[in-house]
Design an enzyme around this catalytic site. Structure first.
Site, mmCIF file in Angstrom:
data_model
loop_
_atom_site.group_PDB
_atom_site.id
_atom_site.type_symbol
_atom_site.label_atom_id
_atom_site.label_comp_id
_atom_site.label_asym_id
_atom_site.label_seq_id
_atom_site.Cartn_x
_atom_site.Cartn_y
_atom_site.Cartn_z
ATOM 1 N N ARG A 23 -52.629 -3.930 -34.042
ATOM 2 C CA ARG A 23 -52.693 -3.061 -32.553
ATOM 3 C C ARG A 23 -54.183 -2.515 -32.182
ATOM 4 O O ARG A 23 -54.816 -2.682 -31.357
ATOM 5 C CB ARG A 23 -51.482 -3.270 -32.150
ATOM 6 C CG ARG A 23 -50.945 -3.522 -31.070
ATOM 7 C CD ARG A 23 -51.626 -2.103 -29.635
ATOM 8 N NE ARG A 23 -51.516 -1.028 -29.944
ATOM 9 C CZ ARG A 23 -51.078 0.451 -29.346
ATOM 10 N NH1 ARG A 23 -51.803 0.538 -28.104
ATOM 11 N NH2 ARG A 23 -50.787 1.734 -29.589
ATOM 12 N N ASP A 24 -53.624 -1.281 -32.113
ATOM 13 C CA ASP A 24 -54.112 -0.167 -32.062
ATOM 14 C C ASP A 24 -55.678 0.268 -32.420
ATOM 15 O O ASP A 24 -56.524 0.608 -31.664
ATOM 16 C CB ASP A 24 -53.347 1.205 -31.860
ATOM 17 C CG ASP A 24 -54.467 2.404 -31.317
ATOM 18 O OD1 ASP A 24 -55.203 2.123 -30.588
ATOM 19 O OD2 ASP A 24 -54.026 3.612 -30.816
ATOM 20 N N HIS A 216 -49.216 10.416 -32.577
ATOM 21 C CA HIS A 216 -50.285 9.616 -32.808
ATOM 22 C C HIS A 216 -51.330 10.564 -32.226
ATOM 23 O O HIS A 216 -51.143 10.966 -31.394
ATOM 24 C CB HIS A 216 -49.667 8.702 -31.652
ATOM 25 C CG HIS A 216 -50.740 7.327 -31.544
ATOM 26 N ND1 HIS A 216 -50.563 5.811 -32.516
ATOM 27 C CD2 HIS A 216 -52.017 7.525 -31.057
ATOM 28 C CE1 HIS A 216 -51.806 5.441 -31.496
ATOM 29 N NE2 HIS A 216 -52.143 6.373 -31.190
ATOM 30 N N HIS A 218 -55.438 10.789 -31.970
ATOM 31 C CA HIS A 218 -57.225 10.079 -32.536
ATOM 32 C C HIS A 218 -58.196 11.545 -32.803
ATOM 33 O O HIS A 218 -57.833 12.319 -32.456
ATOM 34 C CB HIS A 218 -57.580 10.022 -30.881
ATOM 35 C CG HIS A 218 -56.342 8.601 -30.680
ATOM 36 N ND1 HIS A 218 -57.875 7.436 -29.950
ATOM 37 C CD2 HIS A 218 -55.638 8.558 -30.907
ATOM 38 C CE1 HIS A 218 -56.412 6.242 -30.003
ATOM 39 N NE2 HIS A 218 -55.937 7.202 -29.839
ATOM 40 N N CYS A 249 -57.932 2.984 -26.670
ATOM 41 C CA CYS A 249 -56.829 2.541 -25.461
ATOM 42 C C CYS A 249 -58.644 2.048 -24.656
ATOM 43 O O CYS A 249 -59.665 3.184 -24.014
ATOM 44 C CB CYS A 249 -56.862 3.684 -24.656
ATOM 45 S SG CYS A 249 -55.556 3.249 -23.252
ATOM 46 N N ASN A 258 -58.661 6.307 -34.115
ATOM 47 C CA ASN A 258 -56.999 6.813 -34.867
ATOM 48 C C ASN A 258 -57.138 7.920 -35.831
ATOM 49 O O ASN A 258 -58.174 7.753 -36.430
ATOM 50 C CB ASN A 258 -56.157 5.648 -35.065
ATOM 51 C CG ASN A 258 -55.515 5.101 -33.725
ATOM 52 O OD1 ASN A 258 -53.821 6.061 -33.049
ATOM 53 N ND2 ASN A 258 -56.182 3.978 -33.410
#
Length: 316
Positions: A23-24, A216, A218, A249, A258
């Protein structure tokens, strides 16, 4: 399981890893990734030992075209009773889509630390995003699923700059009342530093105890691994990471990659902290994914390899 850590007699600490590459990792990529490749990535993540995987997001496909095949991805998920499949949702419409697939185990809701980013990300105020989180978590429970929440821009906003720690703590406390399985603090644009991370994670952990804190990060400015270490030192017990270090994002300028799953795994396992992930399999998956993406991936360990294995030759 690959032995990536030094042996010692102490009891090892364990950190739970959430794999977010399907996903991300992919959502901000311009190259369209086929559904069968997304499913292959998920299967490879499972083979590496991942047992919580953010498989897709249920968002407007016009806003995030890469996630337009959310239902198709869910339809192809391998039936694994030992794997938790997470679907990211921004609103109740997304929640209903995720629930309707019958394949999602956990809804991931998102609140945002500032009004400007919240409006761009979800079309509502920061307070509105907190309320949406609470409602999504409640809906997940009604559907027999679990819910978790992420507070985006916890360490800084691309539009408003500094985000007050007290604001993040107030948001976490309000969301915790809805009974999620955990609350994550997200450094959406990679501006966090270890001192800030350690302080905020400790404060949020105290505020929402006994709920776990997930993080989370980055690696936009090269502080991702240091921030992971600081967060764990402050009591975070769950870490998001993306195979290859892909991610970003669409609504946050400059929100690059990430932290890479293989980099985090190497660091933690060498430090005596168990992740339940196999580093060799992760490195193989990085190389496969690089071919799919048509480019080298940011992760460092996959370039350098794991810790050197003994190569002792004898002569007579």
């Amino acid at each position: 399981m690959t032995n990536t850590s030094r042996s010692d007699a102490t009891t090892k600490k364990t950190i739970e890893m959430v794999e977010v590459s399907p996903r991300d990792g992919l959502q901000n990529e311009q190259r369209a990734i086929a559904t069968h490749d997304k499913l292959a990535l998920i299967e490879r993540a499972i083979a590496s030992g991942a047992r919580r995987i953010e498989v897709t997001s249920f968002v407007n496909p016009r806003a995030v075209p890469q996630m337009a095949d959310a239902e198709a991805v869910c339809a192809g998920l391998p039936g694994r009773g030992d794997v938790t499949y997470i679907g990211l949702v921004m609103n109740m419409r997304g929640a209903e889509r995720a629930i309707a697939t019958g394949r999602i185990d956990q809804l991931g809701a998102v609140a945002v630390g500032t009004d400007t980013f919240a409006m761009k990300n979800q079309g509502q105020t920061s307070d509105g995003s907190v309320e949406a989180c609470r409602n999504i978590i409640a809906r997940a429970k009604d559907a027999g699923l679990t819910g978790q929440a992420t507070i985006a821009a916890s360490f800084g906003c691309p539009f408003e700059g500094e985000v007050e720690e007290d604001r993040v703590i107030a948001m976490a406390t309000a969301i915790a009342e809805a009974g999620p399985v955990e609350i994550a603090l997200a450094d959406t644009i990679g501006v966090g530093n270890p001192a800030h991370v350690e302080r905020l994670v400790a404060r949020v952990r105290e505020a929402i105890d006994p709920l776990p804190v997930r993080v989370h990060f980055h690696n936009t400015r090269g502080t991702g691994l240091a921030n992971v270490w600081a967060a764990i030192s402050a009591g975070a017990s769950v870490v998001d990471a993306s195979i290859g270090g892909l991610g970003g994002c669409p609504f946050a300028p400059g929100a690059a990659g990430n932290v890479a799953t293989e980099d985090v795994t190497y660091m933690l396992e060498r430090a005596g902290i168990e992740t339940a992930l196999d580093l060799d399999t992760l490195i193989e998956t990085n190389r496969w994914l690089a071919d799919v993406m048509g480019k080298d991936l940011p992760a460092m360990v996959s370039k350098a390899g794991g810790f050197p294995k003994p190569n002792i030759s004898s002569t007579s």
